[in-house]
Design an enzyme around this catalytic site. Sequence first.
Site, PDB file in Angstrom:
ATOM      1  N   LYS A  54     -10.111  -5.711   0.245  1.00 38.41           N
ATOM      2  CA  LYS A  54     -10.895  -5.172  -0.392  1.00 38.41           C
ATOM      3  C   LYS A  54     -12.178  -6.465  -0.868  1.00 38.41           C
ATOM      4  O   LYS A  54     -13.497  -5.501  -0.853  1.00 38.41           O
ATOM      5  CB  LYS A  54     -10.631  -4.369  -1.817  1.00 38.41           C
ATOM      6  CG  LYS A  54      -9.637  -3.235  -1.523  1.00 38.41           C
ATOM      7  CD  LYS A  54      -8.569  -2.941  -1.950  1.00 38.41           C
ATOM      8  CE  LYS A  54      -7.667  -1.055  -1.847  1.00 38.41           C
ATOM      9  NZ  LYS A  54      -7.076  -0.772  -2.746  1.00 38.41           N
ATOM     10  N   GLN A  98      -4.623  -2.666  -8.894  1.00 36.40           N
ATOM     11  CA  GLN A  98      -3.975  -2.620  -7.815  1.00 36.40           C
ATOM     12  C   GLN A  98      -2.251  -1.456  -7.426  1.00 36.40           C
ATOM     13  O   GLN A  98      -2.098  -2.235  -8.700  1.00 36.40           O
ATOM     14  CB  GLN A  98      -3.847  -3.574  -6.765  1.00 36.40           C
ATOM     15  CG  GLN A  98      -2.784  -3.264  -5.687  1.00 36.40           C
ATOM     16  CD  GLN A  98      -3.727  -2.737  -4.075  1.00 36.40           C
ATOM     17  OE1 GLN A  98      -5.080  -2.303  -4.364  1.00 36.40           O
ATOM     18  NE2 GLN A  98      -3.220  -1.793  -3.392  1.00 36.40           N
ATOM     19  N   ASP A 121     -11.334   4.235  -8.194  1.00 31.89           N
ATOM     20  CA  ASP A 121     -10.055   5.077  -7.183  1.00 31.89           C
ATOM     21  C   ASP A 121      -9.382   6.053  -7.458  1.00 31.89           C
ATOM     22  O   ASP A 121      -8.662   6.874  -6.635  1.00 31.89           O
ATOM     23  CB  ASP A 121      -8.174   4.354  -7.581  1.00 31.89           C
ATOM     24  CG  ASP A 121      -8.074   3.180  -6.757  1.00 31.89           C
ATOM     25  OD1 ASP A 121      -8.118   3.388  -5.423  1.00 31.89           O
ATOM     26  OD2 ASP A 121      -7.155   2.087  -6.696  1.00 31.89           O
TER      27      ASP A 121
HETATM   28  N1  GUN Z   1      -2.153   1.190  -3.981  1.00 32.27           N
HETATM   29  C1  GUN Z   1      -1.901   1.970  -1.549  1.00 32.27           C
HETATM   30  N2  GUN Z   1      -2.992   3.001  -1.682  1.00 32.27           N
HETATM   31  C2  GUN Z   1      -3.710   2.370  -2.978  1.00 32.27           C
HETATM   32  C3  GUN Z   1      -4.809   2.358  -3.676  1.00 32.27           C
HETATM   33  O1  GUN Z   1      -5.592   3.372  -2.649  1.00 32.27           O
HETATM   34  N3  GUN Z   1      -5.098   2.326  -4.221  1.00 32.27           N
HETATM   35  C4  GUN Z   1      -4.992   1.300  -5.677  1.00 32.27           C
HETATM   36  N4  GUN Z   1      -5.018   0.888  -6.678  1.00 32.27           N
HETATM   37  N5  GUN Z   1      -3.526   0.841  -5.051  1.00 32.27           N
HETATM   38  C5  GUN Z   1      -2.805   1.113  -4.440  1.00 32.27           C
END
Ligand code: GUN
Length: 349
Positions: A54, A98, A121
Amino acid sequence: MTASLIDGIAIAAKVRSEVAVGVGKLLKDSGITPGLATVLVGDNVASQTYVRAKQKACAEVGIESYGHVLSSDSTQNEIVSLVRDLNADHSVHGILVQLPLPDGINEEEVLSSISIEKDVDGFHPINIGKLGMKGRDPLFVPCTPDGCMRLLQESGAEFSGANAVVLGRSNIVGLPAAMLLLKRNATLTVCHSRTRNVAEVCRQADILIAAVGRPEMVKADWVKPGAFVIDVGINNKWISHTDDREFRCASSGDLFTAHHQDLSEKGGRKRMGYLDESSGDVYSRDHLPNGIEVEGLVKLFRKNKLVGDVDFDEVKEVAGHITPVPGGVGPMTIAQLLSNTLRSAQALS
Ligand code: GUN
């Protein structure tokens, strides 16, 4: 093969280039560089990889990323306090915590502490709640399901009145995907571990989104001919070879050994080599040619293959449109995150 391939790499590239243009325009017009803060708690290897990817994607479109790493024994208060600092930081327009968080941390409380204006998110309970309500619109929508919708849209799917089936009800994908389909007036069914006759239910679907984390679960006879099939799964399928095997490195020509045991958790002889799934080439750790990135490669202990929740080889003969794994939904998650971060910066500027 009867199905047309839904090319997530190409569609994500289109989204990213739209974001790069928007970032440039925002900087020129307002002097603002969008900023994304990432919060990684603990040492989950997959999460580290996702967060790195990311951050790299941010850099490629001109978004500044601010990485925060907390140890796995951080307290609830420490995590929430970091989020509150980021809420108040004007250079941060998006906050990504995350998931999953370590055991013992209250995920709901952490996600609720993110300012909804910076919730790129889309997991804040208010944003999720609005997603589910008629006549309300969330500020942000979770990135993976939003990416699925964009893939469907770009491939010509009609939502209104379509039979849509979502396999899986996770907070991150299944549930928000279902709510998005409902918002677009699809006739919705959500299947989960207690659903009876799953194959029969899936077979009614004009649009099928599989997000259960079960390798190759969806078979050809689960799919209506001509259906749109979106595969969110990313699962390792191990192909055992019984002995340690020698591979010749495609870039250096050296021989190196891949061990048949999975030593990934035991330290020591980690990362003996990498497999490039697109070409089938194998590389030793020290001889990766220029332009090949480790993130795109699979660590080679045993021979390993990434597969989705859909049995691609079977289902591609029945479906009308299908996403591959890798190269389908995966690239869209990051593209949507970049898009949300830009939108947040535009709104907060
Ligand atoms: N863990 C798995 N997919 C995601 C996501 O799209 N965002 C976040 N913050 N954690 C994740």
